[in-house]
Design a protein around this motif. Structure first.
Motif, PDB file in Angstrom:
ATOM      1  N   ALA A 241      -5.826  24.289   4.404  1.00 18.06           N
ATOM      2  CA  ALA A 241      -6.990  23.423   4.179  1.00 18.06           C
ATOM      3  C   ALA A 241      -6.667  21.953   4.412  1.00 18.06           C
ATOM      4  CB  ALA A 241      -7.537  23.640   2.771  1.00 18.06           C
ATOM      5  N   GLN A 242      -5.567  21.454   3.815  1.00 16.88           N
ATOM      6  CA  GLN A 242      -5.240  20.039   3.975  1.00 16.88           C
ATOM      7  C   GLN A 242      -4.849  19.733   5.412  1.00 16.88           C
ATOM      8  OE1 GLN A 242      -2.528  18.422   1.106  1.00 16.88           O
ATOM      9  NE2 GLN A 242      -2.158  16.546   2.262  1.00 16.88           N
ATOM     10  N   ALA A 243      -4.113  20.653   6.035  1.00 19.00           N
ATOM     11  CA  ALA A 243      -3.715  20.434   7.424  1.00 19.00           C
ATOM     12  C   ALA A 243      -4.931  20.392   8.339  1.00 19.00           C
ATOM     13  CB  ALA A 243      -2.753  21.532   7.869  1.00 19.00           C
ATOM     14  N   ARG A 244      -5.987  21.121   7.976  1.00 18.34           N
ATOM     15  CA  ARG A 244      -7.187  21.133   8.822  1.00 18.34           C
ATOM     16  C   ARG A 244      -7.876  19.770   8.842  1.00 18.34           C
ATOM     17  NH1 ARG A 244      -8.689  26.498   6.488  1.00 18.34           N
ATOM     18  NH2 ARG A 244      -7.965  28.099   7.952  1.00 18.34           N
ATOM     19  N   GLN A 245      -7.722  18.977   7.783  1.00 22.06           N
ATOM     20  CA  GLN A 245      -8.309  17.640   7.802  1.00 22.06           C
ATOM     21  C   GLN A 245      -7.716  16.816   8.945  1.00 22.06           C
ATOM     22  OE1 GLN A 245      -7.934  15.755   3.982  1.00 22.06           O
ATOM     23  NE2 GLN A 245      -8.695  17.526   2.863  1.00 22.06           N
ATOM     24  N   ILE A 246      -6.398  16.911   9.096  1.00 19.39           N
ATOM     25  CA  ILE A 246      -5.744  16.224  10.210  1.00 19.39           C
ATOM     26  C   ILE A 246      -6.099  16.908  11.522  1.00 19.39           C
ATOM     27  CG2 ILE A 246      -3.519  15.610  11.220  1.00 19.39           C
ATOM     28  CD1 ILE A 246      -4.212  14.002   8.766  1.00 19.39           C
TER      29      ILE A 246
END
Length: 453
Positions: A13-18
């Motif tokens: 999830a957090q990596a998808r923001q980038i």
């Protein structure tokens, strides 16, 4: 092969923001209208074209990610390939007698619709056991062509329609893992993404035709159940030689997720640092990381009503940028002005002087320091001819080629480079610049010393 589990989905999830920032970088640029020149050449990053299309254009049909990982027995590898698929949108107006005809522009009350290539987000997911040394995982995929029609109404009367067409796209994911020789239980993971779409038109038809069958902004998210990835940017000392042998083509892998965790890796066509993150001050996507958010927000809010209607009609994402700029409260805009990420104490400097002040360095004396140019001493008071180097990016310096100047000071920067501060002779404002301490700067190899009369 199965779809991702909730655990991996949460971990990504957090990596998808980038990844979203990478996916949509340059998608639509200020002033966010299709008619703007900068929005006529689309899709600049991570474009994987069908085989044969990129031979003369420098674009490619594959990307290769290679990294080191420390997997555990029974470990699983999650792979998520993300990319945009070009979707051609045409605009048609309703005819009085029934039917529709294509038009270049259709005005609605809140927007002006024009033909445009939209980007549809696509994901290819698989979850597999970490491949054995002799094993090769091959996962082909195919996205079928399609068409959608949206009828447009005003006051319950159909006035036109949008026709969206997508072409077929085919590709393949290839995974291998091989043990790295040495005392450590490390494997070299290789993931190749390839566009295998069979060409339906000749390369002479141009890039626009190829884009309809391309993987745009293609990038990978990789995750391990219990193991970890090693940084390719800053590997541990014992792994540097093995990392140096990794071959990455048209993409670069970095550790993703919170700092200190190494179970997720993002491989993207834009080079990032390990554990990249979105600035907390950022209020939303503006699709142009090369610009300053504050300037973009102010300039977008200053667009005319007609320009904003055109932007809203260009793309839904462009419309969201317009709404964001129009609704941004002053306190949010103020946060975009700048931020301090951290402070550190500087010791050993004279009170009241910053560390970079030449006056704090007893060995620096700009007014009396000299530098040798062609075997001769040059310093304050020397007359020189300016010969700006081609490496300089300041175009204004090139206009001074051949002009004579007076050296005002010899300066040394913190990197050890030498710069000559000069005022141009015959410049009517030279005395004013000198009084304010504002000079033009050239390196020693960009000047020639004049012979004294």
């Amino acid at each position: 092969m199965t779809a991702l589990t909730e655990e991996f989905d949460s971990r990504f999830a957090q990596a998808r923001q980038i990844a979203d920032a990478v996916l949509f970088e340059g998608y639509v640029l200020y002033p966010y209208r299709a008619s703007a020149a900068k929005n006529r050449l689309r899709w600049q990053f991570g474009v994987l074209v069908p085989p044969g299309w990129g031979e003369d254009s420098g674009e490619h049909s594959h990307q290769r990610t290679e990294c080191l990982m420390e997997s555990r027995p029974g470990d699983r590898l999650a792979v998520e390939l993300r990319f945009l698929r070009a979707q051609r949108r045409t605009v048609e107006r309703a005819l009085p007698g029934g039917g529709f005809e294509p038009v270049e522009e259709l005005e609605l009350a809140d927007r002006v619709l024009v033909p445009w290539d939209e980007g549809v987000e696509e994901r290819i997911e698989l979850l597999v056991p970490v491949p054995e040394p002799a094993e090769r995982v091959v996962h082909p995929f195919r996205l079928l062509a399609g068409e959608d029609i949206e009828i447009l109404h005003e006051e319950d009367v159909p006035i036109g329609r949008l026709v969206r067409r997508r072409e077929s796209v085919e590709g393949v994911l290839r995974l291998t893992a091989r043990a790295v020789p040495g005392p450590y239980a490390v494997q070299r993971l290789t993931v190749v993404v390839e566009n295998t779409t069979v060409r339906t038109a000749a390369p002479a038809d141009g890039r626009e035709a190829a884009l309809q069958h391309s993987l745009v902004s293609a990038h990978l998210l990789l995750g391990l159940d219990r193991g970890s990835f090693l940084s390719v940017t800053d590997p541990p000392e014992w792994a540097r030689e093995a990392v140096a042998q990794c071959r990455n083509e048209h993409t670069w892998p970095v550790l993703a997720g919170p700092p200190g965790r190494c179970r997720v890796l993002l491989s993207s066509p834009i080079i990032l640092e390990d554990h990249p993150s979105i600035a907390p001050e950022s209020p939303g996507a503006l699709y142009d990381a090369t610009e300053i958010d504050e300037i973009l927000a102010l300039r977008t809010a200053a667009l005319t009503d007609r320009e904003k209607r055109e932007a809203r009609g260009t793309d839904e994402r462009a419309g969201a940028v317009i709404d964001l700029a129009d609704s941004m409260p002053p306190e949010v805009l103020e946060r975009l002005h700048g931020a301090v990420r951290g402070l550190r104490e500087i010791t050993g400097n004279a009170p009241g002087r910053p560390w970079w002040d030449p006056g704090d360095d007893p060995e620096a004396d700009p007014e009396h320091d000299r530098v040798v140019v062609d075997g001769r001493q040059v310093g304050a008071g020397s007359r020189v001819v300016l010969r700006p180097g081609r490496r300089r990016t300041d175009a204004q310096d090139l206009f001074l080629d051949g002009r004579t100047a007076l050296v005002e000071a010899v300066l040394h920067d913190v990197d050890g480079s030498v710069h000559l501060a000069v005022t141009v002779e015959d410049d009517p404002g030279a005395d004013l610049w000198r009084a304010q301490g504002r000079f033009r700067y050239f390196q020693p190899d960009e000047i020639a010393l004049l012979e004294e009369p």
